[in-house]
Write a protein that holds these residues in place. Structure first.
Motif, PDB file in Angstrom:
ATOM      1  N   ARG A 116      -3.072   5.802  -0.764  1.00 19.22           N
ATOM      2  CA  ARG A 116      -4.186   4.852  -0.644  1.00 19.22           C
ATOM      3  C   ARG A 116      -4.737   4.828   0.780  1.00 19.22           C
ATOM      4  O   ARG A 116      -5.954   4.770   0.987  1.00 19.22           O
ATOM      5  CB  ARG A 116      -3.731   3.449  -1.049  1.00 19.22           C
ATOM      6  N   ASP A 128      -7.893   3.161   2.519  1.00 18.64           N
ATOM      7  CA  ASP A 128      -7.393   1.783   2.511  1.00 18.64           C
ATOM      8  C   ASP A 128      -6.646   1.489   3.811  1.00 18.64           C
ATOM      9  O   ASP A 128      -5.449   1.224   3.826  1.00 18.64           O
ATOM     10  CB  ASP A 128      -6.476   1.561   1.301  1.00 18.64           C
ATOM     11  N   THR A 173       0.833  -1.192   0.000  1.00 15.50           N
ATOM     12  CA  THR A 173       0.000   0.000   0.000  1.00 15.50           C
ATOM     13  C   THR A 173       0.870   1.245   0.000  1.00 15.50           C
ATOM     14  O   THR A 173       2.080   1.195   0.218  1.00 15.50           O
ATOM     15  CB  THR A 173      -0.933   0.000   1.228  1.00 15.50           C
TER      16      THR A 173
END
Length: 452
Positions: free
Chosen positions: A254, A259, A250
């Motif tokens: 994000r 996320d 990640t």
């Protein structure tokens, strides 16, 4: 035990088409996500409370029947413990196993109804899930392999009839898990691609299905638990080598966009139905017992590394205290690909397994630095771990488990695998729990002990 399938639809109707098989599998994942199982208690609820992830007062309030007094050991035999928490896990997981066994009992004779690669995919998923569920039953209801000896603990159930299956040793149970995973790996290897979208809905969002890399990851986890370090390292490396073709770490962008569970790193995750309400009841409802963490505890866990994504974006200070945001649905639409995702196997665990099982200390350190760099902890050579000895490496791995797996239930298993004599308190002022075998091993339901 009752291992009959969850669905009540007649078999001749349910399994008349491949769509029926898809629906059975989908129902299996939904069942796994219930609050009594991975939707709460086997992730951010009871298991994390037992690992002392929350302030002692809040955890003991919510789970008072088990956790008892502020300095007492856990009591799974206390009135209400079994009926409320322990038995539903045993019954729920075996019921889902029954569902997979029902599917497996029907699939070969109906192989001809499947199109494309769906036969291999469906059967591979079912076999992988059967191994996954049995392994978690083993980690909960049997001692660790190092202490189990030749005593028998749980049955490995391969039929869906409500009949008793013999209990097996830890060694035999692990062998059965690996046998199912070998077959699942062969079947799922035909299509290894991890997808978020596909024209065929059955192939959409592979991470929410037990896929090829979930098989490899579970094998690495099982071998690590069983002390087979060479095999653990081998399977962890197979997953790591799939970066970036199938997985990517990640990014800060994000995470800021929602996320918070690092979806692109999930080997296998569940989309939890009603996650918003489950989360709010546990963490955000001021009128309900609320699991909490203090700022001083967070500073200790994250070593005051304020650039760490896991510190910045998984926690939020407010007038009501510290809120755990990793699993929050705040700011996420229900249709978001980041919403309601509960990781059960993740990429970072493979790096930690590779670090623990590597025979080369420099390679082991490299694997840890890779995860730390992708969490914002390494901005230059001065931030990298260097010159570690084996004891220091073990300490760094523990630190990573503390940071990485909040809300996922894995720390309890980590302590059990390594035989920690005490479960450390959240802060130095909190009491450590003597981790006897009775703390690490849940009691089997009375009905099973009586042979029912």
């Amino acid at each position: 035990m009752d291992v009959r399938p969850v669905t009540e639809v007649p078999e001749e109707t349910m399994y008349a088409s491949e769509q029926g098989f898809f629906e059975v599998l989908s129902g299996t994942y939904v069942q796994m996500g219930r609050p009594q199982l991975y939707g709460k208690e086997l992730t951010f609820g009871l298991l994390d409370a037992l690992a002392q992830r929350y302030t002692a007062g809040s955890a003991r309030q919510m789970y008072t029947v088990i956790m008892g007094t502020p300095t007492g050991a856990y009591d799974y035999e206390a009135q209400g413990s079994r009926a409320t928490y322990i038995d539903p896990v045993w019954q729920g997981l075996y019921r889902i196993i029954g569902n997979t066994n029902n599917l497996l009992a029907n699939i070969d004779q109906r192989k001809g109804i499947f199109s494309e690669n769906h036969y291999n995919n469906v059967k591979g998923q079912a076999l992988g899930l059967r191994a996954f569920l049995h392994f978690d039953l083993l980690r909960l209801f049997a001692p660790s392999p190092q202490t189990a000896g030749e005593q028998t603990f749980i049955p490995y159930v391969r039929t869906y009839d409500p009949v008793s299956s013999p209990k097996l040793t830890v060694t035999s149970t692990i062998a059965n898990c690996l046998q199912d995973l070998d077959e699942a790996q062969r079947l799922l290897a035909v299509d290894k691609d991890m997808r978020e979208n596909a024209a065929d809905r059955f192939l959409t969002f592979t991470r929410n299905r037990f896929n090829y890399y979930a098989v490899l990851g579970l094998k690495a986890r099982i071998y690590m638990y069983n002390g087979q370090l060479d095999s653990a390292y081998s399977y962890a490396r197979k997953v790591i080598e799939a970066v970036p073709a199938q997985f990517r770490f990640t990014t800060k962008e994000r995470v800021v966009n929602g996320d918070r569970t690092f979806v692109s790193e999930h080997l296998f995750s569940l989309r939890i139905q009603n996650m918003r309400n489950i989360y709010n009841d546990v963490f955000a409802n001021a009128g309900f017992i609320r699991l909490t963490v203090t700022e001083s505890a967070l500073q200790r866990i994250y070593e005051e590394k304020t650039a760490d994504f896991r510190y910045i974006d998984h926690w939020r200070s407010s007038g009501a205290g510290i809120s755990f945001m990793k699993l929050s649905q705040d700011g996420l639409a229900d249709t978001s690909r980041f919403a309601a995702q509960m990781p059960l196997l993740r990429l970072s665990e493979m790096y930690y397994i590779a670090a623990e099982s590597s025979t080369n200390i420099d390679s082991a350190t490299y694997f840890l630095n890779q995860v730390r760099a992708h969490r914002g902890m390494v901005t230059g050579p001065q931030d990298e771990l260097r010159g570690l000895n084996q004891q220091q490496l073990a300490q760094e791995v523990q630190k990573e488990y503390l940071k990485e797996f909040y809300g996922e239930g894995q720390l309890f298993y980590f302590y059990k695998r390594l035989g920690y004599p005490f479960i450390p308190g959240l802060t130095p002022d909190d009491a450590s729990i003597p981790a006897t075998s009775s703390v690490y091993t849940w009691p089997i339901p009375f009905a099973e002990l009586q042979g029912r």
